[in-house]
Motif scaffolding. Structure first.
Motif, PDB file in Angstrom:
ATOM      1  N   SER B  81       0.791  -1.233   0.000  1.00 49.64           N
ATOM      2  CA  SER B  81       0.000   0.000   0.000  1.00 49.64           C
ATOM      3  C   SER B  81       0.821   1.280   0.000  1.00 49.64           C
ATOM      4  CB  SER B  81      -0.991   0.021   1.181  1.00 49.64           C
ATOM      5  OG  SER B  81      -1.911  -1.027   1.025  1.00 49.64           O
ATOM      6  N   TYR B  82       2.031   1.219  -0.538  1.00 46.34           N
ATOM      7  CA  TYR B  82       2.760   2.460  -0.775  1.00 46.34           C
ATOM      8  C   TYR B  82       3.758   2.262  -1.902  1.00 46.34           C
ATOM      9  CZ  TYR B  82       6.850   0.604   1.762  1.00 46.34           C
ATOM     10  OH  TYR B  82       7.914  -0.151   2.161  1.00 46.34           O
ATOM     11  N   GLY B  83       4.210   3.378  -2.432  1.00 42.47           N
ATOM     12  CA  GLY B  83       5.267   3.368  -3.436  1.00 42.47           C
ATOM     13  C   GLY B  83       6.283   4.429  -3.070  1.00 42.47           C
ATOM     14  N   HIS B  84       7.408   4.419  -3.764  1.00 39.01           N
ATOM     15  CA  HIS B  84       8.501   5.338  -3.423  1.00 39.01           C
ATOM     16  C   HIS B  84       8.988   6.032  -4.685  1.00 39.01           C
ATOM     17  CE1 HIS B  84      12.050   6.759  -1.266  1.00 39.01           C
ATOM     18  NE2 HIS B  84      12.779   6.346  -2.275  1.00 39.01           N
ATOM     19  N   PHE B  85       8.828   7.351  -4.732  1.00 39.55           N
ATOM     20  CA  PHE B  85       9.306   8.120  -5.884  1.00 39.55           C
ATOM     21  C   PHE B  85      10.818   8.302  -5.784  1.00 39.55           C
ATOM     22  CE2 PHE B  85       4.821   9.558  -5.567  1.00 39.55           C
ATOM     23  CZ  PHE B  85       4.400   9.032  -6.770  1.00 39.55           C
ATOM     24  N   THR B  86      11.495   8.080  -6.919  1.00 41.76           N
ATOM     25  CA  THR B  86      12.952   8.018  -6.894  1.00 41.76           C
ATOM     26  C   THR B  86      13.591   9.285  -7.461  1.00 41.76           C
ATOM     27  OG1 THR B  86      13.375   7.180  -9.124  1.00 41.76           O
ATOM     28  CG2 THR B  86      12.659   5.578  -7.479  1.00 41.76           C
ATOM     29  N   THR B  87      14.897   9.340  -7.359  1.00 43.53           N
ATOM     30  CA  THR B  87      15.651  10.496  -7.862  1.00 43.53           C
ATOM     31  C   THR B  87      15.771  10.464  -9.385  1.00 43.53           C
ATOM     32  OG1 THR B  87      17.689   9.282  -7.442  1.00 43.53           O
ATOM     33  CG2 THR B  87      16.971  10.822  -5.762  1.00 43.53           C
TER      34      THR B  87
END
Lengths: 99, 552
Positions: B81-87
């Motif tokens: 239930s989450y995601g991670h935006f990257t550089t």
């Protein structure tokens, strides 16, 4: 002292080699190997399991046994054995079964 | 925004089918891990500490509400239930199962998304200014060129097995927000004296264990030569780039070892051979692609909004948000709004499925259905009417993405670090969280002003620490986490690599050390308008060194 660890091929779960060639999801249940030969033998057993599509990324890691409890030496392996320190509700630490 | 044509759609569907079969063969034992690994990496699937990780491409950081809602759905259905935006303007899911990934890729393909070019030694997804198509200072929208480069680079047969990965970034504005000078190829849109569009071209920038600022190889590359010149650079790199040593295989090392003039000559010679060939960009094709990125119809309005001014006077949090999270829009009456994925004490770049759904709704309601992801791990609604800001802000507050900290000390870039990453030597996120808590008070952040802290958990530098005004690199020393601090880095048009200030700090000490650096800056700056970086460049490292380690 060492244990053998890997990830399960199908779901990526962190696992350790235990008795009878089984792979367990809690480090407390892992089999501890001492001495070069024993470790090499266990590693070979692990690599065999990799060939049989059970696990992936097999390697040996250092542990200490403190009061009968297996404790990873490196922080990296401590985090692998519990879950992200930033998400206490995720990973093995969330599956509240005492060792 | 760009819409798939039949070719794109069938290409992505084929790739999904292909990967489905590869997973089946892996599970059936027909493919060994050694055989399978490069295949899964070509589809963005890594194995991390706790689980697999799927990196989904968001080309040039642009997506719409429907796509964001699909990402939320994937987070909810197949992940935690989450995601991670990257550089790199992408999104990572940290807990997918191998058996589910073909299904995930199928779902992504339904909304014109995929995980191609997110891994492996290929030309990676092209990144761009997150205010593209909206910013007041823009010469032209860089995304049509990013898309042209995407079409050229996807499955390019000659460049599928490069010595190492290859990253291209492009900005359309003189104020570089895409960090182009720390990419293998950096492109900055410009106009010549005749008013024609072209590119300033940088080659050989990069971070990692050998950080380098890109070297300028062209002051003005005509638009029509974009692909031929890029191909010439890649050919020279592919031929001469080192394959004997993974750590010396990036083009920056080739530039460094060959020398700029010789390499430039090699590139120009290659370019001359192909410049009038099939890669010459026809004007009508550029204009055709450009049409996909046509801005939404925006009515010119007043440069200020009474609704905004009134709310600012009565609401300090709103005033703080307006002061820091808006970027000037080329159309009066509009603004680009940064939704902060850096809540105080939170995890930089993480978004819950619910937050992603809210972002999708708000983009549709207030933002002409356009969303951007920044390499600084925030989310942007590029076209928002000033008058809508109070209503938008209220909904951002409810979703906990309303921190007015864009560009401030708590707007920290941090890589996933040892909480997830198999390569990491120390944790990054907890350090970011503690710094965020230490400096989280709104007045204190505003007083400190622009200050970019960037944290990496290993020398591969995914957290861009080399170009942080303050950079933090997590290492392992005698089994303990240990943090090295650099000062004076910058990723904008005046890019610089930060200098190591002295011996590193333990995990317990590092936040205090950062506070000493900040206090030192506050004590010596020439007024509030002199930023940390400007002050550092003026006075040098000595006062900061002394604050950390005492007089020499």
């Amino acid at each position: 002292m060492k244990v053998i660890t890997a990830n399960r091929l199908l779901n990526g779960d962190v696992v350790w080699l235990a008795e009878n060639g089984s792979w367990v999801e809690r480090i407390a249940l892992a089999k501890v190997y001492d001495g070069k030969e024993a470790v090499a033998e266990a590693l070979a057993e692990g690599l065999e399991a990799e060939k049989n599509q059970k696990v992936v990324g097999v390697y040996e890691m250092d542990v200490a046994v403190e009061d009968g409890v297996i404790v990873p030496v490196r922080l990296r392996e401590k985090i692998r054995a519990t879950g992200p320190t930033t998400h206490p509700e995720l990973g093995k630490q969330a599956q509240a079964v005492s060792a | 925004m760009y819409r798939y044509d039949e070719f794109d759609a069938s290409f992505v569907n084929q790739r999904t089918e292909q990967f489905k079969d590869q997973v089946r063969r892996r599970l059936a034992g027909e493919l060994s891990e050694d055989e399978f690994k490069p295949l899964r990496l070509m589809n963005g699937l890594y194995l991390q500490l706790h689980a697999y990780m799927l990196r989904v491409a968001i080309p040039y950081g642009t997506l719409n509400g429907r796509q964001m809602r699909k990402l939320a759905h994937i987070a909810r259905t197949y992940d935690q239930s989450y995601g991670h935006f990257t550089t790199r303007q992408n999104i990572q899911f940290n807990w997918p199962k191998l058996e589910d990934t073909p299904k995930i890729l199928e779902e992504l393909a339904e909304v014109e998304m995929h995980a191609i070019q997110t891994s492996g030694n290929c030309i990676r997804n092209v990144t761009a200014d997150h205010f593209a198509g909206a910013a007041a200072d823009e010469i032209a929208d860089p995304r049509p060129y990013a898309e042209i480069l995407r079409q050229w680079s996807s499955l390019h047969p000659e460049f599928s097995f490069l010595p190492r990965k290859f990253k291209i970034a492009i900005t359309g504005a003189p104020n570089d927000r895409a960090a182009v000078q720390v990419h293998d190829i950096g492109l900055q849109l410009t106009r010549n004296d005749a008013g024609e569009i072209g590119f300033v071209v940088f080659v050989g920038g990069g971070l990692g264990r050998t950080p380098m600022i890109g070297r300028k190889v062209r002051d003005f590359l005509p638009e029509e030569d974009l692909l031929a010149y890029s191909e010439a650079i890649l050919r020279v790199y592919n031929r001469y780039g080192r394959r004997d040593n993974k750590y010396k295989a990036r083009i920056k090392i080739l530039v460094h070892e060959t020398g700029l003039e010789e390499l430039k000559a090699d590139i120009e010679a290659e370019f001359e051979k192909i410049r009038f060939g099939v890669l010459r960009l026809p004007d009508e094709e550029v204009r055709r692609i450009e049409a996909y990125f046509a801005p939404p119809p925006l009515e010119v309005g007043n440069a200020t909004s009474d609704a905004v001014e009134a709310r600012k006077a009565s609401d300090a949090a709103f005033a703080q948000f307006v002061a820091h999270n808006l970027n000037p829009h080329r159309v009066p009456g509009y603004t680009s709004v940064t939704l902060s994925m850096k809540p105080i004490g939170g995890i930089p770049g993480d978004a819950s499925d619910k937050q992603m759904d809210v972002i999708a709704d708000l983009a549709e309601k207030y933002g002409h259905d356009e969303i951007r992801i920044s390499h600084e791990q925030n989310v942007i609604l590029p076209h928002v009417k000033l008058d809508d800001l109070p209503a938008l802000f209220d909904q951002l507050v409810a979703a906990e993405i309303a921190e007015g900290n864009s560009g401030l000390i708590t707007d920290i870039i941090a890589c996933p670090g040892m909480d997830y990453c198999a390569l990491a030597t120390a944790r990054s996120i907890p350090v970011a969280q503690r710094i965020s808590e230490r400096f989280g008070a709104a007045e204190r952040q505003a007083e400190i002003g622009e200050l970019k802290i960037k944290i990496s958990g290993c020398i591969n530098a995914c957290g861009h620490h080399h170009v942080g005004h303050i950079g933090i690199l997590g290492l392992e020393k005698k089994g303990e986490e240990f943090y090295q601090v650099t000062l004076g880095g910058s990723a904008n048009e005046n890019a610089s690599i930060g200098e190591i200030v002295g011996r590193g700090f333990s995990s317990e000490e590092v936040v205090d050390a950062i506070e000493k650096l900040v206090d030192t800056y506050l004590g010596l700056r020439n007024g509030k308008e002199e930023t940390f970086l400007e002050a550092y460049r003026r006075v040098g490292e000595d006062p900061f060194k002394e604050a950390l380690y005492g007089a020499a």
